[in-house]
Design a protein around this motif. Sequence first.
Motif, mmCIF file in Angstrom:
data_model
loop_
_atom_site.group_PDB
_atom_site.id
_atom_site.type_symbol
_atom_site.label_atom_id
_atom_site.label_comp_id
_atom_site.label_asym_id
_atom_site.label_seq_id
_atom_site.Cartn_x
_atom_site.Cartn_y
_atom_site.Cartn_z
ATOM 1 N N VAL A 90 -30.051 8.862 20.056
ATOM 2 C CA VAL A 90 -28.931 8.487 19.178
ATOM 3 C C VAL A 90 -29.485 8.180 17.799
ATOM 4 C CG1 VAL A 90 -27.038 6.879 18.796
ATOM 5 C CG2 VAL A 90 -27.630 7.580 21.127
ATOM 6 N N ASN A 91 -28.993 8.896 16.813
ATOM 7 C CA ASN A 91 -29.454 8.716 15.442
ATOM 8 C C ASN A 91 -28.604 7.708 14.649
ATOM 9 O OD1 ASN A 91 -31.469 10.688 15.873
ATOM 10 N ND2 ASN A 91 -29.994 12.326 15.414
ATOM 11 N N SER A 92 -27.383 7.519 15.054
ATOM 12 C CA SER A 92 -26.481 6.576 14.367
ATOM 13 C C SER A 92 -25.468 6.061 15.382
ATOM 14 C CB SER A 92 -25.777 7.260 13.185
ATOM 15 O OG SER A 92 -25.007 8.357 13.621
ATOM 16 N N ASP A 93 -24.555 5.228 14.925
ATOM 17 C CA ASP A 93 -23.564 4.656 15.825
ATOM 18 C C ASP A 93 -22.690 5.748 16.416
ATOM 19 O OD1 ASP A 93 -24.477 2.119 15.320
ATOM 20 O OD2 ASP A 93 -23.089 1.806 13.638
ATOM 21 N N ILE A 94 -22.517 5.658 17.747
ATOM 22 C CA ILE A 94 -21.655 6.645 18.413
ATOM 23 C C ILE A 94 -20.197 6.430 18.015
ATOM 24 C CG2 ILE A 94 -20.877 7.479 20.662
ATOM 25 C CD1 ILE A 94 -23.589 6.768 21.780
ATOM 26 N N PHE A 95 -19.810 5.169 17.911
ATOM 27 C CA PHE A 95 -18.448 4.855 17.485
ATOM 28 C C PHE A 95 -18.511 3.979 16.225
ATOM 29 C CE2 PHE A 95 -17.995 5.445 22.106
ATOM 30 C CZ PHE A 95 -17.061 6.467 22.110
ATOM 31 N N PRO A 96 -18.783 4.563 15.086
ATOM 32 C CA PRO A 96 -18.898 3.764 13.855
ATOM 33 C C PRO A 96 -17.587 3.098 13.453
ATOM 34 C CG PRO A 96 -18.902 6.095 13.338
ATOM 35 C CD PRO A 96 -18.976 6.000 14.830
ATOM 36 N N ASN A 97 -16.471 3.665 13.875
ATOM 37 C CA ASN A 97 -15.185 3.089 13.499
ATOM 38 C C ASN A 97 -14.919 1.757 14.188
ATOM 39 O OD1 ASN A 97 -14.560 5.273 11.880
ATOM 40 N ND2 ASN A 97 -13.680 6.426 13.580
ATOM 41 N N ALA A 98 -15.725 1.467 15.245
ATOM 42 C CA ALA A 98 -15.504 0.218 15.962
ATOM 43 C C ALA A 98 -15.724 -0.987 15.061
ATOM 44 C CB ALA A 98 -16.415 0.142 17.177
ATOM 45 N N LYS A 99 -16.559 -0.871 14.069
ATOM 46 C CA LYS A 99 -16.786 -1.980 13.153
ATOM 47 C C LYS A 99 -16.224 -1.698 11.762
ATOM 48 C CE LYS A 99 -21.446 -0.438 11.879
ATOM 49 N NZ LYS A 99 -22.862 -0.823 11.832
ATOM 50 N N HIS A 100 -15.418 -0.672 11.657
ATOM 51 C CA HIS A 100 -14.792 -0.326 10.377
ATOM 52 C C HIS A 100 -13.289 -0.166 10.542
ATOM 53 C CE1 HIS A 100 -18.613 0.081 8.349
ATOM 54 N NE2 HIS A 100 -19.048 0.891 9.305
ATOM 55 N N GLY A 101 -12.682 -1.005 11.405
ATOM 56 C CA GLY A 101 -11.236 -0.990 11.522
ATOM 57 C C GLY A 101 -10.703 0.148 12.385
ATOM 58 N N TYR A 102 -9.481 0.540 12.023
ATOM 59 C CA TYR A 102 -8.747 1.497 12.854
ATOM 60 C C TYR A 102 -8.837 2.930 12.346
ATOM 61 C CZ TYR A 102 -6.642 -2.450 15.293
ATOM 62 O OH TYR A 102 -6.442 -3.580 16.055
ATOM 63 N N ASN A 103 -9.696 3.201 11.397
ATOM 64 C CA ASN A 103 -9.914 4.573 10.927
ATOM 65 C C ASN A 103 -8.609 5.254 10.523
ATOM 66 O OD1 ASN A 103 -11.514 6.788 10.273
ATOM 67 N ND2 ASN A 103 -11.267 7.698 12.296
ATOM 68 N N GLN A 104 -7.868 4.534 9.691
ATOM 69 C CA GLN A 104 -6.623 5.072 9.121
ATOM 70 C C GLN A 104 -5.553 5.362 10.168
ATOM 71 O OE1 GLN A 104 -5.866 5.514 5.643
ATOM 72 N NE2 GLN A 104 -7.617 4.114 5.684
ATOM 73 N N ARG A 105 -5.590 4.638 11.238
ATOM 74 C CA ARG A 105 -4.523 4.792 12.234
ATOM 75 C C ARG A 105 -3.213 4.321 11.639
ATOM 76 N NH1 ARG A 105 -4.110 2.178 18.342
ATOM 77 N NH2 ARG A 105 -1.854 2.483 18.572
ATOM 78 N N ARG A 106 -2.131 5.003 11.982
ATOM 79 C CA ARG A 106 -0.815 4.667 11.442
ATOM 80 C C ARG A 106 -0.043 3.847 12.475
ATOM 81 N NH1 ARG A 106 2.340 5.920 7.258
ATOM 82 N NH2 ARG A 106 0.701 7.279 6.478
ATOM 83 N N PHE A 107 0.371 2.639 12.050
ATOM 84 C CA PHE A 107 1.184 1.764 12.894
ATOM 85 C C PHE A 107 2.644 1.828 12.454
ATOM 86 C CE2 PHE A 107 -2.954 -0.418 13.376
ATOM 87 C CZ PHE A 107 -3.010 -0.486 14.765
ATOM 88 N N LEU A 108 3.528 1.725 13.423
ATOM 89 C CA LEU A 108 4.952 1.603 13.132
ATOM 90 C C LEU A 108 5.292 0.110 13.164
ATOM 91 C CD1 LEU A 108 7.664 2.937 12.565
ATOM 92 C CD2 LEU A 108 8.040 3.071 15.049
ATOM 93 N N ILE A 109 5.677 -0.414 12.008
ATOM 94 C CA ILE A 109 5.882 -1.854 11.844
ATOM 95 C C ILE A 109 7.335 -2.114 11.466
ATOM 96 C CG2 ILE A 109 5.190 -3.898 10.543
ATOM 97 C CD1 ILE A 109 2.474 -2.631 10.153
ATOM 98 N N SER A 110 7.937 -3.079 12.141
ATOM 99 C CA SER A 110 9.338 -3.428 11.886
ATOM 100 C C SER A 110 9.407 -4.742 11.117
ATOM 101 C CB SER A 110 10.096 -3.560 13.209
ATOM 102 O OG SER A 110 11.485 -3.761 12.972
ATOM 103 N N THR A 111 10.427 -4.863 10.274
ATOM 104 C CA THR A 111 10.595 -6.073 9.462
ATOM 105 C C THR A 111 12.067 -6.254 9.132
ATOM 106 O OG1 THR A 111 9.791 -7.244 7.514
ATOM 107 C CG2 THR A 111 10.301 -4.918 7.244
ATOM 108 N N LEU A 112 12.398 -7.404 8.552
ATOM 109 C CA LEU A 112 13.741 -7.707 8.066
ATOM 110 C C LEU A 112 13.623 -8.506 6.781
ATOM 111 C CD1 LEU A 112 15.880 -8.691 11.206
ATOM 112 C CD2 LEU A 112 16.260 -6.749 9.684
ATOM 113 N N GLU A 113 14.575 -8.312 5.891
ATOM 114 C CA GLU A 113 14.555 -9.028 4.619
ATOM 115 C C GLU A 113 14.849 -10.504 4.837
ATOM 116 O OE1 GLU A 113 16.445 -8.730 0.116
ATOM 117 O OE2 GLU A 113 17.417 -7.695 1.795
ATOM 118 N N TYR A 114 14.007 -11.350 4.277
ATOM 119 C CA TYR A 114 14.204 -12.800 4.323
ATOM 120 C C TYR A 114 13.336 -13.411 3.218
ATOM 121 C CZ TYR A 114 15.443 -17.253 6.482
ATOM 122 O OH TYR A 114 15.968 -18.500 6.732
ATOM 123 N N ALA A 115 13.967 -13.670 2.086
ATOM 124 C CA ALA A 115 13.235 -14.197 0.934
ATOM 125 C C ALA A 115 12.694 -15.594 1.255
ATOM 126 C CB ALA A 115 14.158 -14.252 -0.278
#
Length: 578
Positions: A90-115
Amino acid sequence: MRQKDQPSPCMIDVFDIIKKTVLDTQKEYLSINSHEAFKRDFLDMYQKNVQSWDPTSKCNAYHIDTLLWTKNGRQFSSVGYADINGDIVVNSDIFPNAKHGYNQRRFLISTLEYAPFVFKKKVNNSYIYEGFCIDLLEELAHKLNFTYTLTEPDDGNWGTITNEEELTFNGLVGQLQREEVDIVAAPIASQAERSPVMDFSYSYYYEYTTVLVKKPDINATKWRTLLDPFKVEVLVAIGIIRLYMFGKCRQDYRISLLAATVLVFLLEKYNPFYDTPQHKEDRMIQGGLHELHSSFWYVFGALLCQGGVHLPQSTAGRTLISCWWLTCIIIVGTYCGNLIAFLTVTKEKPPFNTLAEMLQLKNTYKWGTVGGTSWEMAFPSSSNPTFRATGKAFLEFSKADPTILHQSPPYHINRVKNDEKYAWIGDKTSIEIAMAKECSLVSIKEEFMPLIYVFGFTNNSPHTAVFSEQMIKIHEGGLYQIWKRKWWPKSNFCAGNSIPEAKPISLMDVQSAFYVCLIGIFLGSIAFLVEYCWYKYSSYRQKRRNYSSSAVLDKQGDRPTDSRKTTTSDHKNRQTHL
């Protein structure tokens, strides 16, 4: 994985081993926090699986590639190779994204307006979201390397139970329960009823619940400005012998205007000091406080710092009057100081300061809250009798008026401004913002039912711990306070409340003084009419009595005509003298 020297059918077998190893390691990685530990675990498991590998070709080694996000898009990059003996380099990390977040994964997030946590604005036929929660979400996306798409629940609710037997929810909580979205980024409160169907992140804001009402009209009570400096029991103690106060505590007030009048009258009338001929003669000539009306007017005049015509001569009377004068000086000084404060400083009090007091005004006031929130569930089902009665009351109000549970906080705020008999139960932050913008609004003193705002995740989500850890770091970095200063409105003090300034006294401020004058004119006129009628009645009775006496004498013939004339003349002279 690909062959290092040349292609070979063994690619499929080796790929199956790698795939099996990755899947097995991924299951155990959920409980591993160290990247080094994960790498060692992966290599150990791979060597274990590769022992049963029997190469069927002459391939020398196979590349191990990982999928990475690069400037040119998502591409495979070599991280090492595995030879035919099962050794892995192994020359480098097999899963480098494990310590660099979600690798631009797209989440579906819900919200509502409340000032001020979430603002929704329309720009170029599309909606954008801003606010405290959105800034927090942007920071998390930057730190954890993910993207997201915002959506809203169709019903516009936050999350209340729709079926208690199956424990199903609507709104934002329902979306997480049905796994329609990945995350809820809104000021949603953690609640025991919601915990079985969703996960809560680290709390990012602590809040309390209170009540917003409209300030009473200060001009409506200015007619009693002369009475306001003293409480009712003080006024009663000054004017009445005894008053039994209603409530749990009853008190007797014995030293008062009438009591002092009676005491002075009794001491002066029955004091042996005036039994001596000289003192008795002086009192008959000059008058004194032995008459009840004289005692009353002297004591009342002392209360106004004026006194009266007659002074007591006895030691007992002078002692009592001296103490009464000291009492009057203290009362008048205190009253004048408070009266000046009431005329120069406007003191606006809410109609009630606790939920218990609000419940006593149920026939006068109505109250509501934001529908579909934790308040709608928590109040009616609370073990606290005051909370439970409050919740049952707004549910009862909502049957005749569904807007009692309107989903928009601005609607409730506007209703409070326009309706003096309406109160809104909401979070302290929204209420403080409303008070900063509208000086006619005020909150009660009591704060109750604490709120803990969190991000919501699907039940048993592997993302909860990752997001919570990052939110703690953001909190420790002080960004929460920066965002609060950014989105919370600046203080907007109402005119005349923050900076004392001289102002002219208006007719409305001193109207009570004119009422006292009018009352005096009215009572004086009544007294004049009574005295006039009594004088006429007494004169009429005297004439009738004299006429009857004359008639009797004429009938009996006891007096000659001249004598009768003389008597009549004397009677006229006596009337003239009177």
